[in-house]
Design a protein around this motif. Structure first.
Motif, PDB file in Angstrom:
ATOM      1  N   PRO A   1       0.820  -1.228   0.000  1.00 30.80           N
ATOM      2  CA  PRO A   1       0.000   0.000   0.000  1.00 30.80           C
ATOM      3  C   PRO A   1       0.848   1.270   0.000  1.00 30.80           C
ATOM      4  CG  PRO A   1       0.090  -0.920   2.207  1.00 30.80           C
ATOM      5  CD  PRO A   1       0.830  -1.900   1.326  1.00 30.80           C
ATOM      6  N   PHE A   2       1.488   1.555  -1.130  1.00 33.63           N
ATOM      7  CA  PHE A   2       2.253   2.787  -1.246  1.00 33.63           C
ATOM      8  C   PHE A   2       1.329   3.990  -1.095  1.00 33.63           C
ATOM      9  CE2 PHE A   2       4.545  -0.167  -4.185  1.00 33.63           C
ATOM     10  CZ  PHE A   2       5.759  -0.204  -3.512  1.00 33.63           C
ATOM     11  N   ALA A   3       1.865   5.074  -0.551  1.00 35.12           N
ATOM     12  CA  ALA A   3       1.114   6.327  -0.547  1.00 35.12           C
ATOM     13  C   ALA A   3       0.926   6.777  -1.989  1.00 35.12           C
ATOM     14  CB  ALA A   3       1.871   7.390   0.244  1.00 35.12           C
ATOM     15  N   ALA A   4      -0.291   7.162  -2.331  1.00 42.33           N
ATOM     16  CA  ALA A   4      -0.592   7.548  -3.708  1.00 42.33           C
ATOM     17  C   ALA A   4       0.210   8.780  -4.112  1.00 42.33           C
ATOM     18  CB  ALA A   4      -2.086   7.829  -3.866  1.00 42.33           C
ATOM     19  N   ALA A   5       0.735   8.745  -5.340  1.00 46.12           N
ATOM     20  CA  ALA A   5       1.449   9.885  -5.925  1.00 46.12           C
ATOM     21  C   ALA A   5       2.554  10.411  -5.017  1.00 46.12           C
ATOM     22  CB  ALA A   5       0.453  10.997  -6.261  1.00 46.12           C
ATOM     23  N   SER A   6       3.302   9.505  -4.408  1.00 48.68           N
ATOM     24  CA  SER A   6       4.279   9.916  -3.403  1.00 48.68           C
ATOM     25  C   SER A   6       5.719   9.928  -3.892  1.00 48.68           C
ATOM     26  CB  SER A   6       4.184   8.982  -2.184  1.00 48.68           C
ATOM     27  OG  SER A   6       4.404   7.633  -2.569  1.00 48.68           O
TER      28      SER A   6
ATOM     29  N   PHE B   1       2.246  -3.281 -11.920  1.00 53.03           N
ATOM     30  CA  PHE B   1       2.578  -1.982 -12.514  1.00 53.03           C
ATOM     31  C   PHE B   1       1.468  -0.957 -12.298  1.00 53.03           C
ATOM     32  CE2 PHE B   1       5.954  -4.328 -14.591  1.00 53.03           C
ATOM     33  CZ  PHE B   1       6.990  -3.388 -14.612  1.00 53.03           C
ATOM     34  N   THR B   2       0.232  -1.414 -12.143  1.00 53.94           N
ATOM     35  CA  THR B   2      -0.842  -0.495 -11.769  1.00 53.94           C
ATOM     36  C   THR B   2      -0.567   0.081 -10.386  1.00 53.94           C
ATOM     37  OG1 THR B   2      -2.487  -1.665 -13.096  1.00 53.94           O
ATOM     38  CG2 THR B   2      -3.312  -0.288 -11.305  1.00 53.94           C
ATOM     39  N   ASN B   3      -0.134  -0.772  -9.472  1.00 58.78           N
ATOM     40  CA  ASN B   3       0.177  -0.332  -8.109  1.00 58.78           C
ATOM     41  C   ASN B   3       1.378   0.614  -8.102  1.00 58.78           C
ATOM     42  OD1 ASN B   3      -0.456  -0.447  -5.296  1.00 58.78           O
ATOM     43  ND2 ASN B   3       1.279  -1.826  -4.964  1.00 58.78           N
ATOM     44  N   ILE B   4       2.385   0.291  -8.901  1.00 54.46           N
ATOM     45  CA  ILE B   4       3.571   1.149  -9.001  1.00 54.46           C
ATOM     46  C   ILE B   4       3.196   2.497  -9.607  1.00 54.46           C
ATOM     47  CG2 ILE B   4       5.796   1.397 -10.173  1.00 54.46           C
ATOM     48  CD1 ILE B   4       6.028  -1.715  -9.919  1.00 54.46           C
ATOM     49  N   ALA B   5       2.375   2.485 -10.650  1.00 53.82           N
ATOM     50  CA  ALA B   5       1.960   3.734 -11.277  1.00 53.82           C
ATOM     51  C   ALA B   5       1.173   4.605 -10.303  1.00 53.82           C
ATOM     52  CB  ALA B   5       1.113   3.445 -12.522  1.00 53.82           C
ATOM     53  N   ARG B   6       0.330   3.980  -9.495  1.00 57.13           N
ATOM     54  CA  ARG B   6      -0.463   4.725  -8.517  1.00 57.13           C
ATOM     55  C   ARG B   6       0.439   5.443  -7.516  1.00 57.13           C
ATOM     56  NH1 ARG B   6      -2.337   3.916  -3.440  1.00 57.13           N
ATOM     57  NH2 ARG B   6      -4.342   4.878  -2.895  1.00 57.13           N
ATOM     58  N   ALA B   7       1.593   4.843  -7.219  1.00 62.02           N
ATOM     59  CA  ALA B   7       2.524   5.463  -6.264  1.00 62.02           C
ATOM     60  C   ALA B   7       3.297   6.631  -6.866  1.00 62.02           C
ATOM     61  CB  ALA B   7       3.508   4.412  -5.764  1.00 62.02           C
ATOM     62  N   THR B   8       3.210   6.788  -8.188  1.00 62.12           N
ATOM     63  CA  THR B   8       4.020   7.784  -8.893  1.00 62.12           C
ATOM     64  C   THR B   8       3.244   9.077  -9.097  1.00 62.12           C
ATOM     65  OG1 THR B   8       5.042   5.927 -10.083  1.00 62.12           O
ATOM     66  CG2 THR B   8       5.458   8.143 -10.934  1.00 62.12           C
ATOM     67  N   ARG B   9       3.905  10.180  -8.882  1.00 58.38           N
ATOM     68  CA  ARG B   9       3.273  11.477  -9.080  1.00 58.38           C
ATOM     69  C   ARG B   9       2.924  11.703 -10.555  1.00 58.38           C
ATOM     70  NH1 ARG B   9       3.569  15.067  -4.946  1.00 58.38           N
ATOM     71  NH2 ARG B   9       4.798  14.402  -3.126  1.00 58.38           N
ATOM     72  N   PRO B  10       1.886  12.497 -10.849  1.00 56.88           N
ATOM     73  CA  PRO B  10       1.609  12.864 -12.233  1.00 56.88           C
ATOM     74  C   PRO B  10       2.864  13.434 -12.906  1.00 56.88           C
ATOM     75  CG  PRO B  10      -0.185  13.571 -10.823  1.00 56.88           C
ATOM     76  CD  PRO B  10       0.900  13.068  -9.911  1.00 56.88           C
ATOM     77  N   ASP B  11       3.152  12.948 -14.081  1.00 52.96           N
ATOM     78  CA  ASP B  11       4.338  13.293 -14.864  1.00 52.96           C
ATOM     79  C   ASP B  11       5.612  12.690 -14.265  1.00 52.96           C
ATOM     80  OD1 ASP B  11       5.149  14.442 -17.302  1.00 52.96           O
ATOM     81  OD2 ASP B  11       6.139  16.076 -16.238  1.00 52.96           O
ATOM     82  N   GLY B  12       5.470  11.760 -13.307  1.00 54.91           N
ATOM     83  CA  GLY B  12       6.625  11.071 -12.741  1.00 54.91           C
ATOM     84  C   GLY B  12       7.209  10.072 -13.729  1.00 54.91           C
ATOM     85  N   ARG B  13       8.409   9.601 -13.425  1.00 55.18           N
ATOM     86  CA  ARG B  13       9.175   8.797 -14.377  1.00 55.18           C
ATOM     87  C   ARG B  13       9.351   7.359 -13.882  1.00 55.18           C
ATOM     88  NH1 ARG B  13      11.788  13.089 -12.986  1.00 55.18           N
ATOM     89  NH2 ARG B  13      13.747  12.150 -12.275  1.00 55.18           N
ATOM     90  N   LEU B  14       9.448   6.471 -14.851  1.00 56.15           N
ATOM     91  CA  LEU B  14       9.749   5.069 -14.607  1.00 56.15           C
ATOM     92  C   LEU B  14      10.963   4.695 -15.442  1.00 56.15           C
ATOM     93  CD1 LEU B  14       8.912   2.125 -13.634  1.00 56.15           C
ATOM     94  CD2 LEU B  14       7.604   1.981 -15.769  1.00 56.15           C
TER      95      LEU B  14
END
Length: 297
Positions: A115-120, A140-153
């Motif tokens: 349970p990562f903090a969303a957009a963190s 990857f859905t869970n990982i994306a949810r943890a990433t800020r808008p315009d964040g990078r992978l």
């Protein structure tokens, strides 16, 4: 209750492997693995372009080298490394403490369900840690949810086994003596599950990433100093040791002799090198992401 039992795990077979034999092998050979991955890691960090204020998430951080490198780049931010393996995380914490990196944290976690903090986080990285999910779309859905808008992978994953000399050279020798049960080149959890570039692109599109790039990276890997050194190392690797265990004593001796001969053909004054072949994958979380809530740092 152990760390493993407390962690929420969706990939129990991988958790067992990395908390037992595979994890212990990586801990025992930490410095060797760091040296083997040095050349290919430079591609990952160039692509990740970590900035001083970034918050970085490192998936499958292992013994912590990549997380510590990220922390040095994000000197005013933070680097969080997660892994299934308690032995490797213990080594990672020891490494960060030894390097006096106060902006580094490690957690035992399964990225598929944690349970990562969303957009963190601003940047998600992984060096060969994203190929082991039972459900890659969920992960990857869970990982994306943890990433800020315009964040990078940015991550590295192996290309096909036949493209990797470190697999073909060892495998060709062993196959002469014992059958290679199963296939490394499949879609199930394992080191080569993302070997097909089209599968990577489809997967990341499915979970909403944009600006997806999948580029080949080829680097030599230094396995060790000389034949005896490397033979001792590879004979303990999971793939090789499992095949050696299938053989009787006489056949095992022949297999080790054949491996010795094959490795000797790659020996140089600088050590033994075998080629590696990987994909360097980069993508972005869309700048407008209504399904996630921006969290406070």
């Amino acid at each position: 209750m152990s760390h493993t039992e407390r962690a929420s795990v969706a990939n129990p077979e991988q958790a067992e492997a990395w908390n037992e034999g595979d994890g212990r092998h990586w801990v025992a050979h930490r410095d060797r693995y760091d040296e083997m991955m040095k050349g290919i890691s430079s591609h990952l960090f160039e692509a990740a372009a970590i900035a001083p204020e970034d918050h970085v998430l490192d998936i499958g951080c292992g013994s912590g080298q990549t997380t510590c490198t990220a922390a040095r780049g994000a000197q005013h931010g933070q680097a969080l490394g997660i892994d299934l393996s308690a032995p490797l995380l213990e080594e990672a914490r020891r490494r960060a403490k030894g390097e006096n990196l106060v902006n580094t944290r490690f957690e035992q976690a399964d990225a598929q369900v944690h349970p990562f903090a969303a957009a963190s986080v601003d940047v998600v990285i992984s060096r060969f840690g994203v190929m082991f999910f039972n459900d890659p779309v969920a992960a990857f859905t869970n990982i994306a949810r943890a990433t800020r808008p315009d964040g990078r992978l940015a991550f590295l994953c192996w290309r096909k086994p036949l493209d990797n000399e470190w697999i073909t050279e060892l495998g060709a020798v062993l196959a002469s003596y014992v059958p290679l049960s199963g296939s490394l080149d499949n879609d199930g959890p394992g080191p080569f599950s993302l070997a097909a570039s089209g599968r990577i692109t489809d997967l990341l599109h499915t979970v909403g990433y944009t600006q997806i790039s999948v580029d080949p990276v080829d680097e030599p890997m230094r396995l060790g100093d000389d034949v005896n050194d490397v033979l001792d190392f590879v004979s303990q690797m999971g793939l090789v040791s499992s095949l050696l265990d299938k053989a009787d004593e006489e056949t095992r001796a022949k297999m080790l002799h054949a491996l010795h001969e094959r490795l000797g053909s790659h020996e140089t004054a600088a050590g033994i090198f075998l080629r590696s072949a990987a994909w360097l994958v980069t993508a972005r979380r869309p700048g407008w992401a209504p399904d996630i809530e921006t969290s406070e740092r």
